[in-house]
Design a protein around this motif. Structure first.
Motif, PDB file in Angstrom:
ATOM      1  N   HIS A 182       7.865   1.304  -4.066  1.00 61.09           N
ATOM      2  CA  HIS A 182       7.991   2.720  -4.426  1.00 61.09           C
ATOM      3  C   HIS A 182       8.292   3.501  -3.154  1.00 61.09           C
ATOM      4  O   HIS A 182       8.494   2.908  -2.080  1.00 61.09           O
ATOM      5  CB  HIS A 182       6.724   3.205  -5.127  1.00 61.09           C
ATOM      6  N   LEU A 211       0.927   7.397  -4.022  1.00 65.04           N
ATOM      7  CA  LEU A 211       1.767   6.383  -4.667  1.00 65.04           C
ATOM      8  C   LEU A 211       1.109   5.018  -4.513  1.00 65.04           C
ATOM      9  O   LEU A 211       0.593   4.685  -3.439  1.00 65.04           O
ATOM     10  CB  LEU A 211       3.166   6.367  -4.029  1.00 65.04           C
ATOM     11  N   SER A 242       1.415   0.787  -6.295  1.00 64.96           N
ATOM     12  CA  SER A 242       1.998  -0.125  -7.289  1.00 64.96           C
ATOM     13  C   SER A 242       1.106  -0.211  -8.519  1.00 64.96           C
ATOM     14  O   SER A 242       1.578  -0.513  -9.616  1.00 64.96           O
ATOM     15  CB  SER A 242       2.166  -1.517  -6.677  1.00 64.96           C
TER      16      SER A 242
END
Ligand code: AMP
Length: 296
Positions: free
Chosen positions: A39, A190, A192
């Motif tokens: 990401h 952010l 995963s």
């Protein structure tokens, strides 16, 4: 930043060939170790690596050694095609994406890197053996890639501290660079693992970054004030907290033991949102908590 020259190595032999045949102008090599499901947080690490060196290697390897049998190894997201596209967009030169047998031929290694006392607290208390697995795979990757620089995110603050400590204690010839946590605009870091969250759980998960912000804002009131401010936010949301801790920046000491603790510290949180375990942390400047008399 588009790269038309991304190479992918899935064996140690291919990695070695790709490293040897890189351009003579690419004198220094940076490594960004990842577990994939990439990401924009990972992308920021690639950009940082690119700023520092001529040749950027990203590793994509879901390391079984750092997962306990009860954890999410089997269902950890694997998105290689998308990962390669993101690497290409961010100027990665080479991706090393080995299978488990390539990294651990002959099974689990008998000789591993012991993380010491800082590896036993916080994440290490909940996940025994986790940092032994992390440090062992990072040491292997640094050796295989012969990296001059390696970039890690502050998102995994304890991991970053332990990697710096390993490099110092074992005199590994690599510079470790920490990069700030990349967040969504609403504050959620952010990760995963965010993709496991339902829409309702994602809203609940915002309590982590909100709590850290509240704790940081309460810094001038002292360490007890920091923990109360952050704890109140988590309690108000009914969050299942694993730990909320204020530690010295090298994590060796509990910065909340006495309200007299002042200076730079780190506020760290881990919590379960449904079945998903999330972590986050922030830097805090802790004041004395003592009101000074006004200057006349
Ligand atoms: P992972 O793939 O989760 O093992 O993470 C690989 C690297 O990316 C680690 O150095 C992480 O600290 C870093 N990372 C993960 N999430 C973020 C984020 N939101 N911001 C910055 N770095 C991150």
């Amino acid at each position: 930043m588009e790269s038309d020259k991304l190479r992918v190595a899935s064996t140690r032999a291919e990695l070695s060939t790709a490293l040897t045949s890189r351009s003579a102008t690419a004198a220094t090599v940076a490594l960004v170790p990842t577990m994939g499901a990439l990401h924009d947080g990972h992308a920021a690490l690639f950009d940082e690596a690119r700023r520092r060196t001529e040749f950027v290697v990203a590793s994509i390897f879901v390391n079984p050694l750092q997962f306990a049998p009860t954890e999410d190894l089997a269902r950890y997201p694997r998105t290689l095609a998308d990962d390669l596209a993101l690497c290409a967009q961010h100027g990665v030169d080479l991706v090393f994406a080995p299978v488990v047998e390539e990294m651990y031929p002959g099974g689990e290694p008998e000789v591993t890197v012991e993380p010491g006392p800082v590896g036993a607290i916080l994440e290490g208390a909940t996940r025994p053996g986790h940092f032994r697995g992390v440090l062992t795979v990072v040491a292997k990757l640094l050796n295989l890639v012969r990296a001059d620089v390696a970039v890690f995110g502050e998102k995994d603050y304890q991991q970053l501290v332990l990697i710096r400590r390993m490099v110092h204690d074992l005199s590994l010839p690599v510079e470790i660079v920490g990069a700030p946590t990349v967040r969504h605009s609403d504050g959620l870091a952010l990760s995963s693992r965010n993709r496991y969250l339902s829409p309702e759980q994602r809203v609940a998960a915002l309590a982590l970054s909100r709590a850290l912000r509240a704790g940081r804002a309460a810094g001038p009131t002292g360490s007890v004030g920091v923990l109360i401010a952050a704890g109140d936010v988590l309690a108000a949301q009914g969050i299942d907290v694993d730990y909320l801790a204020l530690r010295s920046t090298d994590l060796t000491t509990d910065a909340s033991a006495a309200d007299a603790t002042t200076g730079e510290a780190r506020l760290l949180v881990a919590a379960r949102i449904g079945a998903t375990r999330l972590i986050d942390n922030v830097a805090v400047t802790v004041g004395s908590g003592v009101e000074l008399p006004a200057m006349s």
